[in-house]
Design an enzyme around this catalytic site. Structure first.
Site, short mmCIF file in Angstrom:
data_model
loop_
_atom_site.label_atom_id
_atom_site.label_comp_id
_atom_site.label_asym_id
_atom_site.label_seq_id
_atom_site.Cartn_x
_atom_site.Cartn_y
_atom_site.Cartn_z
CE LYS A 284 -106.21 33.35 129.87
NZ LYS A 284 -106.36 34.23 128.70
CB SER B 91 -109.41 32.75 126.61
OG SER B 91 -108.27 33.55 126.83
CB SER C 167 -108.05 36.73 126.32
OG SER C 167 -108.46 35.68 125.53
N1 GLN Z 1 -111.58 34.81 121.27
C1 GLN Z 1 -110.19 34.93 120.96
C2 GLN Z 1 -109.72 33.65 120.31
O1 GLN Z 1 -110.41 32.71 120.43
C3 GLN Z 1 -109.48 35.23 122.25
C4 GLN Z 1 -108.03 35.19 122.10
C5 GLN Z 1 -107.29 35.56 123.31
O2 GLN Z 1 -107.15 36.74 123.57
N2 GLN Z 1 -106.74 34.56 123.99
O3 GLN Z 1 -108.72 33.57 119.69
#
Ligand code: GLN
Length: 497
Positions: free
Chosen positions: A78, A159, A183
């Protein structure tokens, strides 16, 4: 030698050791598969030259009997992990030209065990989102489509949608991502693969671009539970460069997962996860999961987490607060995009206004507001108290059972564009994942079945702090019982060709 991209990591390691193919051949197969899957937009930056060079070095190491734990295994990373000399953007315009001078500890650990890096994957900008739609580098698409509506493109979750789509599309056998609120686990579920966020402190955060430091934790994606265990083994461990990484020995994550026998394992079903309006297919898949674990020998018990219903509002105070502080460093002076203004203040304003994506700005504003004098106690301090209550609930429940079994997403993958006009609806996507980040616990997604539309659904195994071993054991039992073998149609077609 066909279909090298369909091997699991453990199968490939076995074949590499037996010299059935080389790491260069194995890597090349993934580079070619990625070239044929560009439409999914999984990568922000591909690194095929670096990958082939690392694969050749891996072959040399194996030939001299010095192969590491994952020697020759290609991994998609990532784009939140700083990689020395390779552009690292956090999927944001503001870091669009950032080339780190240093390596994150997690990627350094993985390279020390022989990993090959295929490239840097797409994600929601700064990890803020659940669809990979907020990236400055375009939407990533899920390789899965509904059987009855194959033309509608679906989100891969977020994400880390680039990482999960890459593993599901067979263009990488494994991938890395940090998980701040789900995420790893949510996109893994939406793409029909496995993924684990370990205990907070299990992996170093050094060199991971920070979103919310007290919640961020590195973890892995792969297609099987065992592959996740091997990959996690290669990145975990104490790091003196990160004071929040724990000085604890890393156990053998694969120990005890053979056979999938769950005899003697107590599995808690937290009744508060049965949220109002839960779709029937999610509830049914959860019940089925409990039944499967029982058939593998586990004892199923009812547990209660009374405060978990406050997790979503607490997270959406705390994560933006930490983000507003962490993202203050992007000022057009030290990193990334700079838009010249008439004075320093205007340079800050223009750089941030043009560099950050809309959702990032929204969260910076929420966080700055909640941290301001007069609101700090009412919002930030209160949310911290709620966080403690949630952790206490989990620890209490986990003193009566070994792991918990819960749903992971409130729905299967949905069409691109859906929910985008309503941030609150989007935040609800995280309802089953974020409480674990607040509590610092390990959680794992296991793909279990297809829904009526032919889309994958997964379940979540939650464990005690530092007990990833039991999470892997329980997940393996569930994986064996569920026997999920479905493939996205586009992958199936390629296999047949
Ligand atoms: N959907 C979560 C957020 O928007 C995902 C967060 C993450 O794990 N990066 O904060």
């Amino acid at each position: 030698m066909t279909n090298l991209t369909h091997l699991t990591i453990t199968e490939a390691l076995d074949a590499l050791n037996k010299k059935e193919f080389s790491a260069v051949e194995y890597t090349k197969a993934h580079i070619d598969a990625a070239a044929a899957a560009k439409d999914l937009n999984c990568y922000i930056t591909e690194t095929p030259d670096l990958a082939l060079k690392q694969a050749a070095e891996s072959d040399a190491r194996r030939a001299s009997g010095k192969a590491g734990l994952i020697d020759g295994v290609p991994v998609a990373v990532k784009d939140f992990f700083c990689t020395k000399g390779v552009r690292t953007t956090c999927a944001s315009k503001i870091l669009g030209n950032f080339v780190p001078e240093y390596e994150s500890t997690v990627t350094a650990n993985m390279f020390a065990q022989g990993a090959v890096m295929l490239g840097k994957t797409n994600a929601d900008s700064y990890g803020m989102g659940s669809t990979t739609g907020s990236s400055a580098f375009g939407q990533t698409y899920n390789p899965w489509r509904k059987t009855n509506d194959p033309n509608t493109k679906l989100v891969p979750g977020g994400s880390s949608g680039g990482s999960s789509a890459a593993v599901a599309a067979r263009i990488a056998p494994g991938a890395l991502g940090p998980d701040t609120g789900g995420s790893i686990r949510q996109p893994a579920a939406m793409c029909g693969i496995a993924g684990i966020k370990p205990t907070y402190g299990r992996c170093s955060r050094y060199g991971i671009i920070a979103y919310a430091s007290s919640l961020d934790q590195a973890g892995v994606f792969a297609r099987t539970v065992e592959d996740c265990a091997v990959l996690l083994q290669s990145i975990a461990g104490h790091d003196p460069k990160d004071s929040t990484s724990a000085d604890k020995p890393v156990p053998d994550f694969r120990a005890g997962i053979q056979g999938g026998n769950l005899k003697g394992l107590k599995v808690g079903i937290p009744r508060e996860y049965r949220v109002e309006g839960m779709p029937k297919e999610i509830e049914d898949s959860w019940n089925k999961g409990a039944q499967w674990m029982k058939e593998q020998g586990a004892e199923i018990i009812d547990v209660s987490l009374p405060n978990v219903k406050y997790a979503l509002p607490a997270y959406y105070i705390l994560a933006p607060c930490e983000a507003s502080s962490n993202l203050a460093r992007y000022d057009g002076v030290r990193y990334g995009v700079r838009v010249e203004g008439k004075d320093l203040k205007e340079t800050y304003e223009l750089s941030r206004a043009q560099g950050f994506e809309p959702e990032v700005k929204r969260r910076i504003m929420i966080g700055t507001y909640a941290l301001s004098a007069g609101y700090y106690d009412a919002y930030y301090v209160k949310a911290q108290k709620v966080r403690r209550l949630i952790r206490d609930d989990y620890l209490k429940a986990l003193s009566t059972c070994d792991v918990l079994l819960t749903p992971i997403t409130p729905s299967a993958a949905f069409p691109v564009g859906q929910n985008e006009d309503d941030p609150i609806k989007m935040y609800l996507e995280d309802i089953f994942t974020i409480s674990l980040n607040l509590a610092g616990l390990p959680g794992m997604t296991v793909p279990t079945m297809l829904n009526a539309d032919g889309l994958p659904l997964g379940l979540q195994i939650i464990g005690r702090p530092w007990d990833e071993q039991t999470v892997f054991r329980a997940a393996r039992g569930l994986e064996i019982a569920a026997d999920f073998r479905a493939l996205p149609a586009r992958v199936q077609t390629k296999m047949a060709a």
